[in-house]
Design a protein around this motif. Structure first.
Motif, mmCIF file in Angstrom:
data_model
loop_
_atom_site.group_PDB
_atom_site.id
_atom_site.type_symbol
_atom_site.label_atom_id
_atom_site.label_comp_id
_atom_site.label_asym_id
_atom_site.label_seq_id
_atom_site.Cartn_x
_atom_site.Cartn_y
_atom_site.Cartn_z
ATOM 1 N N UNK A 224 -33.061 -6.914 46.621
ATOM 2 C CA UNK A 224 -31.821 -6.145 46.611
ATOM 3 C C UNK A 224 -31.752 -5.171 45.462
ATOM 4 N N UNK A 225 -32.297 -5.552 44.318
ATOM 5 C CA UNK A 225 -32.309 -4.668 43.146
ATOM 6 C C UNK A 225 -33.102 -3.398 43.432
ATOM 7 N N UNK A 226 -34.266 -3.565 44.043
ATOM 8 C CA UNK A 226 -35.122 -2.410 44.355
ATOM 9 C C UNK A 226 -34.474 -1.530 45.427
ATOM 10 N N UNK A 227 -34.011 -2.154 46.510
ATOM 11 C CA UNK A 227 -33.422 -1.368 47.596
ATOM 12 C C UNK A 227 -32.142 -0.675 47.145
ATOM 13 N N UNK A 228 -31.375 -1.325 46.275
ATOM 14 C CA UNK A 228 -30.122 -0.744 45.813
ATOM 15 C C UNK A 228 -30.291 0.439 44.881
ATOM 16 N N UNK A 229 -31.446 0.543 44.218
ATOM 17 C CA UNK A 229 -31.664 1.638 43.270
ATOM 18 C C UNK A 229 -32.033 2.947 43.952
ATOM 19 N N UNK A 230 -32.399 2.900 45.217
ATOM 20 C CA UNK A 230 -32.888 4.104 45.890
ATOM 21 C C UNK A 230 -31.793 5.123 46.175
ATOM 22 N N UNK A 231 -30.622 4.645 46.583
ATOM 23 C CA UNK A 231 -29.538 5.548 46.930
ATOM 24 C C UNK A 231 -29.050 6.439 45.805
ATOM 25 N N UNK A 232 -28.727 5.871 44.621
ATOM 26 C CA UNK A 232 -28.182 6.687 43.533
ATOM 27 C C UNK A 232 -29.051 7.872 43.139
ATOM 28 N N UNK A 233 -30.361 7.696 43.124
ATOM 29 C CA UNK A 233 -31.224 8.806 42.737
ATOM 30 C C UNK A 233 -31.259 9.903 43.796
#
Length: 319
Positions: A224-233
């Motif tokens: 979840x940490x990895x998948x969640x970081x993709x959107x903001x960038x």
């Protein structure tokens, strides 16, 4: 949400509602301070003068605590909590529905591309039904720079309920949907990337550990940490413009497109390209761990509920 085995059925709506609501509440309680700092950074006009730099993440947080007390980091929490349960229920339930519509009629499987499309649809759905009005209220509350330690320093909006009443009375009901297009675009890209990455990484984890029926919570958190970081960038400029649009009051005779263009143009001229990425640090620090919490808690609560209901055989293996 794709099951590990093709004959497994999706969990029920009540399970999605309860598990998603609990997961969302935990995320809000843990990550709200980071969201408040992000909003203040996005609204800040610091760094405009030549030779100066925008106020950073730690400096913004320290200023809020010093001027307004540590509790100020939780401004807008009421608006967030009141929207978390329907937001999460709509997110997971609508994703399931769109995924089923896009599944292959013969195999029942949904391709990675269609999983992404289902995520886009879920993001748009939650943005229109819940997220936009919730964020308008939250941002108005977070933008108030009053000290919670001084009873004589009265804010314009006392709480989430009063903010909704005041906004509708003074600006009309449509003000609660200011920035809905940008919010839908942001949520769509977030959930498209989020669900797709989470599913694929979870499949990979199961392939590496074929003897495990269920992944441990720490692995759900990592995925979840990895998948969640993709959107903001991918959509930081959209989020920054949206925040400024929702904080400001409407200008008579100006269309939504004109307001967005004016905000973007002013940011470019006065603050430069970097202004579109203001608040990216606290946003990533808030969204990525937030998704880690959401997926880990969601999986755990759902598993407990299915065990209590005697339906563990129906559980699904990816969002």
């Amino acid at each position: 949400m794709t099951s590990r085995n093709g004959d497994k059925k999706p969990v029920g709506f009540a399970t999605q509602l309860t598990a998603g609501g609990i997961a969302g509440a935990m995320e809000a309680l843990c990550c709200q301070p980071l969201d408040t700092i992000k909003v203040r950074m996005q609204l800040s006009k610091s760094g405009r003068a030549p030779g100066t730099k925008p106020r950073g993440f730690l400096a913004t947080g320290a200023m809020i605590v010093r001027r307004e007390t540590p509790l100020a980091l939780y401004k807008g929490l009421g608006a967030v909590l009141s929207g978390i349960v329907p937001k999460m229920a709509i997110r997971f339930a609508s994703f399931e529905k769109y995924k089923a519509w896009l599944a292959d009629k013969e195999t029942g499987q949904t391709s990675v591309g269609n999983i992404f499309i289902a995520g886009l649809g879920a993001g748009v759905t939650e943005a229109v039904l819940v997220v936009t009005p919730m964020e308008v209220v939250k941002i108005r509350l977070q933008a108030q720079q009053h000290s919670l330690a001084d009873p004589l320093e009265a804010p314009r909006y006392r709480n989430a309920g009063h903010a909704v009443y005041a906004i509708v009375r003074e600006e009309g009901f449509s003000a609660l949907y200011r920035g809905v297009t940008l919010t839908a675009l942001r949520q769509a890209t977030n959930q498209g990337a989020n669900f797709t990455a989470y599913q694929e990484l979870k499949k990979l984890a199961h392939r590496w550990q074929p003897d495990r029926q269920d992944l441990p919570s720490w692995q759900h958190m990592g995925i979840g940490l990895i998948s969640g970081a993709m959107g903001p960038f991918s959509n930081a400029p959209i989020d920054t413009i949206k925040t400024r649009l929702q904080k400001a009051e409407a200008v008579p005779g100006q269309s939504a497109f004109q307001r967005v263009a004016n905000i973007a143009g002013e940011m470019w001229r006065q603050e430069g390209f970097r202004s579109f990425y203001k608040g990216i640090t606290p946003r990533v620090l808030r969204v990525a761990p937030g998704q880690a919490i959401v997926f880990a808690v969601y999986e755990r609560v759902r598993r407990v509920m299915e065990t209590l209901q005697g339906s563990s055989e129906d559980r699904i293996h990816s969002e």
